[in-house]
Design an enzyme around this catalytic site. Structure first.
Site, PDB file in Angstrom:
ATOM      1  CB  CYS A 219      18.314  47.069  34.039  1.00  0.00           C
ATOM      2  SG  CYS A 219      17.079  47.941  34.980  1.00  0.00           S
TER       3      CYS A 219
ATOM      4  NE  ARG B  42      16.246  39.996  29.889  1.00  0.00           N
ATOM      5  CZ  ARG B  42      15.654  40.867  30.501  1.00  0.00           C
ATOM      6  NH1 ARG B  42      15.708  41.027  31.952  1.00  0.00           N
ATOM      7  NH2 ARG B  42      14.492  41.853  30.013  1.00  0.00           N
TER       8      ARG B  42
END
Length: 291
Positions: free
Chosen positions: A242, A184
């Site tokens: 995050c 990611r």
């Protein structure tokens, strides 16, 4: 008064605390099991949980509704206070949060309680999560928990936060850690948010790297070495983000547990995280393995 507890608590130590003959001295246990993009975890709690534990929902109790601020924006004082009082949390409670993912997700509850005014030494995460409790042979139950209502007063501001502009500046002037999985971060896979990639200048520090091969958190010395390598021996400012502000709290916890940052100088958290950053078409995006 309670003796201070470490921010990471072994299952055996939690069992000792729950066995205190004085009910007022027993910690409140928050079950924050949660699955990104998966089915609700409440049925898992209903089927088996630590005796006395109360389920707290990551999406509806520990965050306001998703929107431009992100998928897990800070909860309002009223929302968080109501959830904690339903769970039986008092102003003088010890509180231990757990998930079923070794504690990486439960760190969100730890961080929020500290943000809400709980002092260091009064809030912890169960090391190894619910799985660790079960693997230790400790008891579970399907009996619903019915705690007496708590009286906690949420006093926000106990932990530092970053907004998008501050996160961008920190990525240039200091160290901004991205706690998402490497694919990611590199922009190869984005299952949830509008764009793939990372904040330019941010360094990848997967939250799962705080764990050893046994699923327990690394010892403080190992955590300090890992964080020091990422943050150039800890000099200068360090922040974390995050996907939605949940798992990055594990980096804040790791820094405190390792002594990499003191409780008086915690790592600031970009709560909106990538879900907030990527929703703004004007924000630049970097891809690949380099910051």
């Amino acid at each position: 008064m309670f003796a201070p507890i470490d921010p990471l608590l072994a299952p055996s130590r939690l069992a000792e605390l729950l066995a205190d003959p004085d009910p007022a001295r027993r910690p409140v246990v928050l079950d924050v099991r949660w699955r990104l993009g998966g089915p609700p975890a409440r049925p898992d709690h209903d089927a088996a949980h630590i005796p006395g534990a109360v389920f707290v929902d990551m999406d509806t109790d520990l965050a306001d509704p998703p929107g431009p601020a992100g998928r897990h924006p800070l909860p309002s004082v009223e929302r968080l206070q109501a959830a904690l009082r339903r769970a039986g949390v008092r102003d003088d409670s010890l509180v231990v949060a757990h998930d079923d993912a070794q504690g990486v997700q439960a760190a969100r509850a730890w961080w929020l309680l500290r943000w809400a005014g709980f002092a260091p030494g009064t809030v912890a995460v169960l090391d190894g999560g619910f799985r660790g409790w079960v693997d230790a042979g400790l008891p579970t139950t399907a009996e619903p928990s019915r705690p007496a209502p708590g009286d906690v007063t949420v006093r926000p501001g106990g932990m530092p936060v970053l907004d998008a502009d501050e996160a961008a500046a920190l990525a240039r002037s200091g160290v901004l850690l991205d706690a998402r999985a490497p694919e990611r971060y590199r922009g190869e896979h984005e299952p949830v948010d509008p764009k793939a990639g990372h904040i330019p200048g941010a360094r990848n520090a997967p939250a799962t790297d705080v764990l050893g091969s046994d699923g327990r958190w690394l010892p403080p010395a190992a955590l300090a070495e890992w964080l020091g390598g990422l943050a150039e021996a800890g000099e200068g400012e360090v922040g974390a983000y995050c996907g939605s502000g949940a798992t990055a709290a594990a980096l804040v916890l790791a820094a405190e547990h390792a002594g990499f940052r003191s409780p008086e100088r915690p790592v600031p958290l970009y709560v909106g995280s990538w879900s907030n950053w990527s929703a703004d078409p004007q924000r630049p995006v970097a891809t690949g393995a380099a910051p």
